[in-house]
Design an enzyme around this catalytic site. Structure first.
Site, PDB file in Angstrom:
ATOM      1  NE  ARG A 281       2.479  -0.657  -0.778  1.00 11.36           N
ATOM      2  CZ  ARG A 281       3.783  -0.735  -0.898  1.00 11.36           C
ATOM      3  NH1 ARG A 281       4.340  -1.667  -1.646  1.00 11.36           N
ATOM      4  NH2 ARG A 281       4.575   0.085  -0.246  1.00 11.36           N
TER       5      ARG A 281
ATOM      6  CD  GLU B  25       7.127   5.447  -3.695  1.00  5.92           C
ATOM      7  OE1 GLU B  25       6.457   5.931  -2.765  1.00  5.92           O
ATOM      8  OE2 GLU B  25       8.105   4.701  -3.515  1.00  5.92           O
TER       9      GLU B  25
ATOM     10  NE  ARG C 190       3.245   1.553  -4.688  1.00  7.76           N
ATOM     11  CZ  ARG C 190       3.824   2.205  -3.685  1.00  7.76           C
ATOM     12  NH1 ARG C 190       3.160   2.455  -2.587  1.00  7.76           N
ATOM     13  NH2 ARG C 190       5.085   2.586  -3.769  1.00  7.76           N
TER      14      ARG C 190
ATOM     15  CB  CYS D 102      11.146   3.549  -3.447  1.00 11.89           C
ATOM     16  SG  CYS D 102      11.994   3.541  -1.855  1.00 11.89           S
TER      17      CYS D 102
ATOM     18  CB  THR E 273      11.718   0.448   0.451  1.00 12.97           C
ATOM     19  OG1 THR E 273      10.773   1.274  -0.226  1.00 12.97           O
ATOM     20  CG2 THR E 273      12.773   1.296   1.106  1.00 12.97           C
TER      21      THR E 273
ATOM     22  NE  ARG F 190       2.505  -0.119   3.559  1.00 10.58           N
ATOM     23  CZ  ARG F 190       1.804   0.210   4.650  1.00 10.58           C
ATOM     24  NH1 ARG F 190       2.178  -0.270   5.825  1.00 10.58           N
ATOM     25  NH2 ARG F 190       0.763   1.012   4.582  1.00 10.58           N
TER      26      ARG F 190
ATOM     27  NE  ARG G 226       4.874   2.615   5.807  1.00 10.13           N
ATOM     28  CZ  ARG G 226       4.921   2.529   4.487  1.00 10.13           C
ATOM     29  NH1 ARG G 226       3.844   2.811   3.771  1.00 10.13           N
ATOM     30  NH2 ARG G 226       6.019   2.199   3.867  1.00 10.13           N
TER      31      ARG G 226
ATOM     32  CD  GLU H  20       6.796   6.096   3.423  1.00 14.83           C
ATOM     33  OE1 GLU H  20       6.277   6.412   2.341  1.00 14.83           O
ATOM     34  OE2 GLU H  20       7.904   5.561   3.531  1.00 14.83           O
TER      35      GLU H  20
HETATM   36  P1  ADP Z   1       1.489   2.280   0.768  1.00 14.58           P
HETATM   37  O1  ADP Z   1       0.811   1.301   1.633  1.00 14.58           O
HETATM   38  O2  ADP Z   1       0.969   2.240  -0.626  1.00 14.58           O
HETATM   39  O3  ADP Z   1       2.972   2.158   0.855  1.00 14.58           O
HETATM   40  P2  ADP Z   1       0.770   4.412   2.663  1.00 14.58           P
HETATM   41  O4  ADP Z   1       1.542   3.872   3.810  1.00 14.58           O
HETATM   42  O5  ADP Z   1       0.850   5.882   2.451  1.00 14.58           O
HETATM   43  O6  ADP Z   1       1.170   3.759   1.267  1.00 14.58           O
HETATM   44  O7  ADP Z   1      -0.743   3.999   2.870  1.00 14.58           O
HETATM   45  C1  ADP Z   1      -1.717   4.342   1.929  1.00 14.58           C
HETATM   46  C2  ADP Z   1      -3.098   4.417   2.531  1.00 14.58           C
HETATM   47  O8  ADP Z   1      -3.516   3.122   2.918  1.00 14.58           O
HETATM   48  C3  ADP Z   1      -3.174   5.293   3.776  1.00 14.58           C
HETATM   49  O9  ADP Z   1      -4.381   6.024   3.755  1.00 14.58           O
HETATM   50  C4  ADP Z   1      -3.216   4.273   4.899  1.00 14.58           C
HETATM   51  O10 ADP Z   1      -3.880   4.753   6.046  1.00 14.58           O
HETATM   52  C5  ADP Z   1      -4.015   3.186   4.230  1.00 14.58           C
HETATM   53  N1  ADP Z   1      -3.825   1.896   4.887  1.00 14.58           N
HETATM   54  C6  ADP Z   1      -2.672   1.194   5.020  1.00 14.58           C
HETATM   55  N2  ADP Z   1      -2.878   0.049   5.686  1.00 14.58           N
HETATM   56  C7  ADP Z   1      -4.203   0.007   5.972  1.00 14.58           C
HETATM   57  C8  ADP Z   1      -5.055  -0.916   6.640  1.00 14.58           C
HETATM   58  N3  ADP Z   1      -4.588  -2.069   7.137  1.00 14.58           N
HETATM   59  N4  ADP Z   1      -6.357  -0.596   6.756  1.00 14.58           N
HETATM   60  C9  ADP Z   1      -6.855   0.533   6.252  1.00 14.58           C
HETATM   61  N5  ADP Z   1      -6.125   1.438   5.602  1.00 14.58           N
HETATM   62  C10 ADP Z   1      -4.816   1.184   5.466  1.00 14.58           C
HETATM   63  N1  ARG Z   2      12.723   8.228   0.171  1.00 11.63           N
HETATM   64  C1  ARG Z   2      12.283   8.109   1.521  1.00 11.63           C
HETATM   65  C2  ARG Z   2      13.474   7.747   2.391  1.00 11.63           C
HETATM   66  O1  ARG Z   2      14.506   7.429   1.862  1.00 11.63           O
HETATM   67  C3  ARG Z   2      11.165   7.089   1.666  1.00 11.63           C
HETATM   68  C4  ARG Z   2      11.561   5.667   1.399  1.00 11.63           C
HETATM   69  C5  ARG Z   2      10.498   4.622   1.599  1.00 11.63           C
HETATM   70  N2  ARG Z   2       9.188   5.076   1.304  1.00 11.63           N
HETATM   71  C6  ARG Z   2       8.634   5.104   0.082  1.00 11.63           C
HETATM   72  N3  ARG Z   2       7.423   5.608  -0.029  1.00 11.63           N
HETATM   73  N4  ARG Z   2       9.221   4.649  -0.973  1.00 11.63           N
HETATM   74  O2  ARG Z   2      13.363   7.779   3.598  1.00 11.63           O
END
Ligand code: ADP
Ligand code: ARG
Length: 332
Positions: free
Chosen positions: A103, A202, A206, A248, A250, A257, A285, A290
């Protein structure tokens, strides 16, 4: 220690007191999430592109530490095609990698970011984005599903299957991202759900490409092309120095990501698993994103650094890190 706390010295607090970004954000708004959630790792959010300028004295050292990106460096890279020969499928038998997802975060130039946007501006942006998404053709054509019109059952199902976002957690809540929930939010996806766009979570957007198995190069190429089609119609917030701008810090730079859901039942139990991944420049994660937990030895492994490297390098870092993890899992 939380980075916002680490770098906000008394002197800097005095300097930044009274400073205001174009979106109206003052220092207290930028650091509210960290202040209300002392267990934050970063603790600061930007309400618009101007926050990264007006509050650079705070953001720059945070960014430097998180991304190993010295404050005098410039982001490089734009999403170039990947040479799929250098990134073959790591797991052609689908033995370990369940799924792959990449993403990127994007915000629209000139519009306040989710921590600061007003209810009306958010709705207007949703309409604008919808026009863009409805224009996508061929393999990128899909349908939009607004959160406000979605049944709880559908919402739950889409979230459980990893397609849809959850309501923002306490960090995002304090940052102001959950205001007026669920209005103005939604998800767009193609019929096979391999190309998806989250609207007004966020970040404004995305943009996601995902599929079952370990076909990293395929997932990347679909993302690259879909992203290009969207960017032809709408300009993204970007700075020369920091690349694409996100709420953010990050997520700056490539804002990419790239992750896999991978079975590491032995390695995942090692006490130094997190440290090992960190050394490989990878983040760990759980399987519901997250701040979630691993289940049945399955982990979400992704590139940690997003700024100062190209999109192709993000993929290469993930790829070579995964190669090592798979070898270690097999050989102990
Ligand atoms: P982001 O990736 O946008 O930072 P999250 O970590 O919350 O946010 O992930 C968003 C969704 O994507 C969650 O439901 C997570 O399980 C799913 N996800 C992330 N990576 C994968 C993957 N490789 N395969 C399937 N689902 C994934
Ligand atoms: N604000 C949170 C922290 O400082 C999350 C930071 C990274 N994650 C995010 N979804 N932006 O720990």
């Amino acid at each position: 220690m939380m980075l916002a706390e680490k770098y906000l010295t008394e002197n800097l607090r005095k300097t930044l007191n009274g400073v205001q970004a174009e979106c109206g954000f003052k220092l207290a708004d930028v650091i509210r999430s960290g202040h209300e959630n002392p267990d934050s790792n970063i603790g600061a959010y930007a309400g618009d592109a101007d926050c990264y300028v007006k509050f650079s004295a705070l953001f720059d050292p945070i960014i430097a530490e998180y991304h190993s990106f010295p404050s005098d460096s410039e982001h490089r890279g734009d999403i170039q095609p990947l040479d799929s020969l250098t990134i073959p499928n790591l797991d052609p038998d689908n033995a370990q990698i369940l799924s792959t997802r990449i993403r990127v975060a994007r915000n629209i130039e000139g519009v306040d970011f989710p921590p600061a946007i007003t209810a009306n501006a958010r709705l207007e942006l949703e309409r604008r984005i919808l026009r863009v998404l409805n224009n996508l053709k061929g393999e990128f054509a899909g349908s939009y599903h607004s959160l406000a019109n979605m049944t709880e059952e559908t919402q739950k199902q889409l979230t459980q299957s990893h397609f849809l976002f959850k309501k923002g957690d306490r960090f995002l809540d304090s940052a102001g991202v959950n205001r007026d929930w669920p209005n103005g939010r939604g998800i767009f996806y193609t019929s096979d759900k391999t190309f998806l766009v989250w609207v007004n979570e966020e970040d404004h957007l995305r943009i996601i490409s995902m599929q079952q198995g370990g076909g990293l190069a395929n997932v990347y190429e679909r993302l690259r092309q879909g992203l290009e089609k969207i960017n032809e119609q709408v300009p993204f917030a970007r700075s020369h120095r920091l690349g694409y701008l996100s709420s953010c810090p990050t997520n700056l730079g490539t804002a990419m990501r790239a992750s896999v859901h991978i079975k590491l039942p032995r390695l995942g139990q090692r006490r130094d698993f997190g440290k090992l991944c960190n050394q490989l420049q990878l983040s760990v994660r759980g399987i519901h994103g997250e701040h979630s937990k691993s289940e049945n030895g399955i982990w979400d492994i992704s590139n940690k650094q997003r700024l100062g490297i190209t999109e192709v390098e993000c993929i290469e870092i993930l790829y070579s890190g995964l190669e090592k993890l798979i070898r270690l899992e097999e050989n102990g």
